[in-house]
Design a protein around this motif. Structure first.
Motif, PDB file in Angstrom:
ATOM      1  N   LEU A   1      65.302  48.631  78.490  1.00  0.00           N
ATOM      2  CA  LEU A   1      64.334  47.879  79.299  1.00  0.00           C
ATOM      3  C   LEU A   1      63.675  46.760  78.501  1.00  0.00           C
ATOM      4  CD1 LEU A   1      62.605  50.649  81.422  1.00  0.00           C
ATOM      5  CD2 LEU A   1      64.199  48.903  82.185  1.00  0.00           C
ATOM      6  N   SER A   2      63.430  47.014  77.228  1.00  0.00           N
ATOM      7  CA  SER A   2      62.854  45.980  76.375  1.00  0.00           C
ATOM      8  C   SER A   2      63.816  44.805  76.221  1.00  0.00           C
ATOM      9  CB  SER A   2      62.523  46.565  75.005  1.00  0.00           C
ATOM     10  OG  SER A   2      62.008  45.584  74.153  1.00  0.00           O
ATOM     11  N   ALA A   3      65.093  45.093  76.030  1.00  0.00           N
ATOM     12  CA  ALA A   3      66.091  44.025  75.909  1.00  0.00           C
ATOM     13  C   ALA A   3      66.220  43.249  77.213  1.00  0.00           C
ATOM     14  CB  ALA A   3      67.436  44.614  75.504  1.00  0.00           C
ATOM     15  N   VAL A   4      66.218  43.944  78.348  1.00  0.00           N
ATOM     16  CA  VAL A   4      66.305  43.281  79.652  1.00  0.00           C
ATOM     17  C   VAL A   4      65.085  42.383  79.864  1.00  0.00           C
ATOM     18  CG1 VAL A   4      66.238  43.677  82.147  1.00  0.00           C
ATOM     19  CG2 VAL A   4      67.792  45.008  80.713  1.00  0.00           C
ATOM     20  N   ALA A   5      63.914  42.854  79.466  1.00  0.00           N
ATOM     21  CA  ALA A   5      62.694  42.051  79.617  1.00  0.00           C
ATOM     22  C   ALA A   5      62.765  40.794  78.754  1.00  0.00           C
ATOM     23  CB  ALA A   5      61.469  42.879  79.260  1.00  0.00           C
ATOM     24  N   GLN A   6      63.262  40.920  77.525  1.00  0.00           N
ATOM     25  CA  GLN A   6      63.354  39.759  76.646  1.00  0.00           C
ATOM     26  C   GLN A   6      64.364  38.738  77.175  1.00  0.00           C
ATOM     27  OE1 GLN A   6      64.238  41.268  72.766  1.00  0.00           O
ATOM     28  NE2 GLN A   6      62.180  42.076  72.446  1.00  0.00           N
ATOM     29  N   ILE A   7      65.495  39.220  77.670  1.00  0.00           N
ATOM     30  CA  ILE A   7      66.500  38.315  78.221  1.00  0.00           C
ATOM     31  C   ILE A   7      65.966  37.633  79.481  1.00  0.00           C
ATOM     32  CG2 ILE A   7      68.767  38.244  79.335  1.00  0.00           C
ATOM     33  CD1 ILE A   7      69.645  40.379  77.298  1.00  0.00           C
TER      34      ILE A   7
ATOM     35  N   PHE B   1      54.359  38.852  85.606  1.00  0.00           N
ATOM     36  CA  PHE B   1      54.267  40.140  86.286  1.00  0.00           C
ATOM     37  C   PHE B   1      55.499  41.014  86.051  1.00  0.00           C
ATOM     38  CE2 PHE B   1      54.875  42.801  90.086  1.00  0.00           C
ATOM     39  CZ  PHE B   1      53.752  43.595  89.960  1.00  0.00           C
ATOM     40  N   VAL B   2      56.660  40.516  86.416  1.00  0.00           N
ATOM     41  CA  VAL B   2      57.868  41.345  86.355  1.00  0.00           C
ATOM     42  C   VAL B   2      58.274  41.624  84.913  1.00  0.00           C
ATOM     43  CG1 VAL B   2      60.302  41.462  87.014  1.00  0.00           C
ATOM     44  CG2 VAL B   2      58.639  40.494  88.597  1.00  0.00           C
ATOM     45  N   VAL B   3      58.346  40.585  84.103  1.00  0.00           N
ATOM     46  CA  VAL B   3      58.771  40.775  82.717  1.00  0.00           C
ATOM     47  C   VAL B   3      57.739  41.595  81.942  1.00  0.00           C
ATOM     48  CG1 VAL B   3      59.341  39.572  80.574  1.00  0.00           C
ATOM     49  CG2 VAL B   3      60.191  38.699  82.751  1.00  0.00           C
ATOM     50  N   LYS B   4      56.476  41.325  82.178  1.00  0.00           N
ATOM     51  CA  LYS B   4      55.421  42.093  81.509  1.00  0.00           C
ATOM     52  C   LYS B   4      55.471  43.560  81.933  1.00  0.00           C
ATOM     53  CE  LYS B   4      51.474  42.444  79.252  1.00  0.00           C
ATOM     54  NZ  LYS B   4      51.579  43.057  77.952  1.00  0.00           N
ATOM     55  N   THR B   5      55.735  43.815  83.208  1.00  0.00           N
ATOM     56  CA  THR B   5      55.845  45.195  83.681  1.00  0.00           C
ATOM     57  C   THR B   5      57.020  45.910  83.020  1.00  0.00           C
ATOM     58  OG1 THR B   5      54.877  44.567  85.794  1.00  0.00           O
ATOM     59  CG2 THR B   5      56.101  46.632  85.735  1.00  0.00           C
ATOM     60  N   LEU B   6      58.143  45.229  82.910  1.00  0.00           N
ATOM     61  CA  LEU B   6      59.298  45.825  82.224  1.00  0.00           C
ATOM     62  C   LEU B   6      58.987  46.098  80.755  1.00  0.00           C
ATOM     63  CD1 LEU B   6      62.384  43.851  83.574  1.00  0.00           C
ATOM     64  CD2 LEU B   6      61.919  46.271  83.841  1.00  0.00           C
ATOM     65  N   SER B   7      58.308  45.172  80.112  1.00  0.00           N
ATOM     66  CA  SER B   7      57.946  45.361  78.699  1.00  0.00           C
ATOM     67  C   SER B   7      57.005  46.540  78.524  1.00  0.00           C
ATOM     68  CB  SER B   7      57.296  44.103  78.143  1.00  0.00           C
ATOM     69  OG  SER B   7      58.198  43.042  78.147  1.00  0.00           O
ATOM     70  N   ASP B   8      56.009  46.638  79.399  1.00  0.00           N
ATOM     71  CA  ASP B   8      55.065  47.759  79.304  1.00  0.00           C
ATOM     72  C   ASP B   8      55.756  49.095  79.575  1.00  0.00           C
ATOM     73  OD1 ASP B   8      53.056  46.024  78.686  1.00  0.00           O
ATOM     74  OD2 ASP B   8      52.156  46.015  80.688  1.00  0.00           O
ATOM     75  N   LEU B   9      56.652  49.112  80.530  1.00  0.00           N
ATOM     76  CA  LEU B   9      57.399  50.324  80.825  1.00  0.00           C
ATOM     77  C   LEU B   9      58.278  50.713  79.655  1.00  0.00           C
ATOM     78  CD1 LEU B   9      58.037  52.489  82.939  1.00  0.00           C
ATOM     79  CD2 LEU B   9      59.814  50.986  83.809  1.00  0.00           C
ATOM     80  N   ALA B  10      58.914  49.738  79.029  1.00  0.00           N
ATOM     81  CA  ALA B  10      59.743  50.010  77.855  1.00  0.00           C
ATOM     82  C   ALA B  10      58.900  50.545  76.700  1.00  0.00           C
ATOM     83  CB  ALA B  10      60.478  48.741  77.418  1.00  0.00           C
TER      84      ALA B  10
END
Length: 98
Positions: free
Chosen positions: A8-14, A85-94
């Motif tokens: 999830l962290s990699a997906v958020a960064q990409i 919102f979306v990328v930050k949410t993915l980062s926080d979840l990761a």
């Protein structure tokens, strides 16, 4: 669960990188539209091909104010919202899955 967190962290960064690059493509396309570019130039064709389908959908619902097209501005706001919102949410979840 750390594997899913890393994924999830990699997906958020990409996603963040893609959104940032697309914001710059929209900005460059808007700036180029102020001059009379050669429509057969490959760079101009790429910029128009990458932005016009999305901007067309926004232009259908957005009125034109005094001949000024605000659709690139609206698209940039939407992209910033997605990034915040979306990328930050993915980062926080990761982060929580680590």
């Amino acid at each position: 669960m750390f594997i899913l967190g890393n994924l999830l962290s990699a997906v958020a960064q990409i996603a963040h990188m893609i959104i940032t690059v697309y914001i710059w493509i929209v900005i460059i396309s808007a700036l180029i539209s102020w001059v009379n570019p050669d429509p057969y130039n490959p760079v101009v064709r790429f910029l128009k091909g990458a932005t016009d389908p999305v901007l067309y959908r926004i232009r259908r619902y957005l009125p034109v104010f005094g001949g000024i097209d605000f659709s690139p501005f609206v698209l940039i706001l939407v992209l910033y919202f997605m990034d915040s919102f979306v990328v930050k949410t993915l980062s926080d979840l990761a982060y929580r899955l680590h």
